[in-house]
Design an enzyme around this catalytic site. Structure first.
Site, PDB file in Angstrom:
ATOM      1  N   TYR A 128     -12.923   1.561   4.251  1.00 12.97           N
ATOM      2  CA  TYR A 128     -12.790   0.972   5.940  1.00 12.97           C
ATOM      3  C   TYR A 128     -14.072   0.377   6.130  1.00 12.97           C
ATOM      4  O   TYR A 128     -13.929  -0.527   7.140  1.00 12.97           O
ATOM      5  CB  TYR A 128     -12.258   2.241   6.939  1.00 12.97           C
ATOM      6  CG  TYR A 128     -10.791   2.546   6.664  1.00 12.97           C
ATOM      7  CD1 TYR A 128     -10.496   3.540   5.645  1.00 12.97           C
ATOM      8  CD2 TYR A 128     -10.012   1.753   7.305  1.00 12.97           C
ATOM      9  CE1 TYR A 128      -9.161   3.832   5.771  1.00 12.97           C
ATOM     10  CE2 TYR A 128      -8.547   1.760   7.322  1.00 12.97           C
ATOM     11  CZ  TYR A 128      -8.181   3.192   6.308  1.00 12.97           C
ATOM     12  OH  TYR A 128      -6.780   3.274   6.055  1.00 12.97           O
TER      13      TYR A 128
ATOM     14  N   VAL B  18      -5.533  -3.472  12.929  1.00 12.26           N
ATOM     15  CA  VAL B  18      -6.606  -2.573  13.446  1.00 12.26           C
ATOM     16  C   VAL B  18      -7.852  -3.631  13.360  1.00 12.26           C
ATOM     17  O   VAL B  18      -8.862  -2.915  14.128  1.00 12.26           O
ATOM     18  CB  VAL B  18      -6.914  -1.474  12.491  1.00 12.26           C
ATOM     19  CG1 VAL B  18      -5.758  -0.423  12.384  1.00 12.26           C
ATOM     20  CG2 VAL B  18      -6.986  -2.066  10.809  1.00 12.26           C
TER      21      VAL B  18
ATOM     22  N   HIS C 276      -1.794   1.501  15.112  1.00 15.57           N
ATOM     23  CA  HIS C 276      -2.083   1.974  13.962  1.00 15.57           C
ATOM     24  C   HIS C 276      -3.607   2.417  14.069  1.00 15.57           C
ATOM     25  O   HIS C 276      -4.109   2.606  13.045  1.00 15.57           O
ATOM     26  CB  HIS C 276      -1.722   1.335  12.698  1.00 15.57           C
ATOM     27  CG  HIS C 276      -0.132   1.298  12.501  1.00 15.57           C
ATOM     28  ND1 HIS C 276       0.369   0.366  11.636  1.00 15.57           N
ATOM     29  CD2 HIS C 276       0.701   1.966  12.968  1.00 15.57           C
ATOM     30  CE1 HIS C 276       1.568   0.478  11.728  1.00 15.57           C
ATOM     31  NE2 HIS C 276       1.977   1.504  12.383  1.00 15.57           N
TER      32      HIS C 276
HETATM   33  N1  APR Z   1       1.587 -16.350   9.634  1.00 12.73           N
HETATM   34  C1  APR Z   1       2.525 -15.426   9.914  1.00 12.73           C
HETATM   35  N2  APR Z   1       2.820 -14.416   9.019  1.00 12.73           N
HETATM   36  C2  APR Z   1       2.456 -14.358   7.904  1.00 12.73           C
HETATM   37  C3  APR Z   1       1.468 -15.210   7.355  1.00 12.73           C
HETATM   38  C4  APR Z   1       1.024 -16.079   8.462  1.00 12.73           C
HETATM   39  N3  APR Z   1      -0.006 -17.044   7.958  1.00 12.73           N
HETATM   40  N4  APR Z   1       1.180 -15.052   6.346  1.00 12.73           N
HETATM   41  C5  APR Z   1       1.938 -13.715   5.849  1.00 12.73           C
HETATM   42  N5  APR Z   1       2.741 -13.446   7.054  1.00 12.73           N
HETATM   43  C6  APR Z   1       3.843 -12.474   6.838  1.00 12.73           C
HETATM   44  C7  APR Z   1       4.409 -12.060   5.656  1.00 12.73           C
HETATM   45  O1  APR Z   1       5.623 -12.878   5.403  1.00 12.73           O
HETATM   46  C8  APR Z   1       4.832 -10.650   5.956  1.00 12.73           C
HETATM   47  O2  APR Z   1       6.105 -10.643   6.397  1.00 12.73           O
HETATM   48  O3  APR Z   1       3.128 -11.387   7.292  1.00 12.73           O
HETATM   49  C9  APR Z   1       3.777 -10.064   7.107  1.00 12.73           C
HETATM   50  C10 APR Z   1       2.845  -9.239   6.464  1.00 12.73           C
HETATM   51  O4  APR Z   1       3.450  -8.184   6.064  1.00 12.73           O
HETATM   52  P1  APR Z   1       2.703  -6.754   5.603  1.00 12.73           P
HETATM   53  O5  APR Z   1       1.586  -7.370   4.588  1.00 12.73           O
HETATM   54  O6  APR Z   1       3.741  -5.835   5.269  1.00 12.73           O
HETATM   55  O7  APR Z   1       1.807  -6.175   6.841  1.00 12.73           O
HETATM   56  P2  APR Z   1       2.442  -5.449   8.317  1.00 12.73           P
HETATM   57  O8  APR Z   1       3.801  -5.831   8.344  1.00 12.73           O
HETATM   58  O9  APR Z   1       1.613  -5.692   9.257  1.00 12.73           O
HETATM   59  O10 APR Z   1       2.106  -3.973   7.662  1.00 12.73           O
HETATM   60  C11 APR Z   1       2.378  -2.958   8.574  1.00 12.73           C
HETATM   61  O11 APR Z   1       1.782  -1.005   7.104  1.00 12.73           O
HETATM   62  O12 APR Z   1      -0.056  -0.888   5.615  1.00 12.73           O
HETATM   63  C12 APR Z   1       0.451  -0.378   6.825  1.00 12.73           C
HETATM   64  O13 APR Z   1      -0.684   0.503   8.580  1.00 12.73           O
HETATM   65  C13 APR Z   1      -0.528  -0.884   7.903  1.00 12.73           C
HETATM   66  O14 APR Z   1      -0.228  -1.929  10.069  1.00 12.73           O
HETATM   67  C14 APR Z   1       0.132  -1.982   8.564  1.00 12.73           C
HETATM   68  C15 APR Z   1       1.774  -1.656   8.378  1.00 12.73           C
END
Ligand code: APR
Length: 230
Positions: A56, A91, A107
């Site tokens: 972190y 976060v 989160h």
């Molecule tokens: N613009 C918009 N969306 C995007 C971009 C972009 N430039 N680049 C990637 N993405 C999309 C991806 O296609 C995917 O659908 O953002 C999404 C990211 O998904 P994750 O990596 O799973 O992130 P998130 O959904 O926020 O994860 C949720 O999981 O790990 C835990 O607590 C953590 O808050 C997080 C939670």
């Protein structure tokens, strides 16, 4: 006058991707480099506090090197015309730094730390580094103010309430993989327009009333905002 219309926006890591902050599940994402069980669970904190602290600290340090992008700024523009409420899974503090005024962090927040003995004792960390020996007023080690896997998400009832109050619902940059956050869309009233902005092809066929905008957050959000303001 649109002011009384409420737009609720659910954001995920994708809205911060163009600011240079890694997402979690894209190729090259954080969970490819780190094992969730080693850095983002209460058991990890008890097993290897230094590793979790460092994970972190590195992410917090990066906050000083990145800026909000056009996706964040488009949501600030939207506030001039609507009652905009943001529910973020992120976060980072990019929504706030862009100027959004109603941001709910489901989160937790990288810039905050809390007592490991009393979760109500939350502090804003001065600088990027949390160290062993940094204690709360009750003398217990401070921990990241982050919801780890397996921990409850205290803001969910408020987020569900907000989602059910939306006149328009916008989902930006989340893979909708992680519950209970991903379940918030179920609280949106039937007949409410839902927009989803994401460059990848998410399997969202189950979400009724959804308009998919297959674009990055920076361009997709700007386009949607211009359309909504008209
Ligand atoms: N613009 C918009 N969306 C995007 C971009 C972009 N430039 N680049 C990637 N993405 C999309 C991806 O296609 C995917 O659908 O953002 C999404 C990211 O998904 P994750 O990596 O799973 O992130 P998130 O959904 O926020 O994860 C949720 O999981 O790990 C835990 O607590 C953590 O808050 C997080 C939670």
């Amino acid at each position: 006058m649109n002011k009384q219309k409420r737009i609720v926006v659910l954001t995920g890591a994708g809205i911060s991707a163009e600011s240079g902050i890694s997402t979690f599940r894209d190729s090259g994402g954080l969970w490819e480099k780190y094992d969730i069980m080693e850095v983002a669970t209460p058991e990890a904190w008890h097993r290897n506090q230094a590793l979790v602290m460092e994970f972190y600290n590195q992410r917090r340090k990066q906050l000083y090197e990145v800026q909000p992008n056009d996706g964040h700024y488009a949501l600030v523009e939207l506030e001039k015309h609507f009652d905009v409420q943001i529910i973020t899974q992120n976060v980072d503090d990019l929504h706030e730094r862009a100027g959004s005024t109603n941001v709910m962090h489901l989160h937790g927040e990288l810039k905050k730390v809390r007592s490991s003995a009393d979760e109500d004792l939350v502090y804003t960390l001065d600088g990027w580094e949390l160290k062993a020996g940094d204690l709360c007023e009750k003398g217990s080690q401070l921990r990241p103010h982050i919801v780890w896997f397996g921990e409850p998400v205290p803001m969910i009832p408020a987020a569900a309430e907000l989602s059910s109050s939306a006149d328009i619902y916008v989902i930006i940059g989340t893979s909708l993989n992680v519950y209970p956050a991903a379940g918030l869309v179920d609280y949106v009233r039937p007949g409410t327009p839902i927009y989803l902005i994401d460059p990848s092809d998410l399997s969202v066929g189950h979400i009724r009333g959804l308009t998919m905008i297959r674009e990055k957050a920076s361009t997709g959000t700007k386009k949607l905002v211009q359309q909504l303001i008209k």
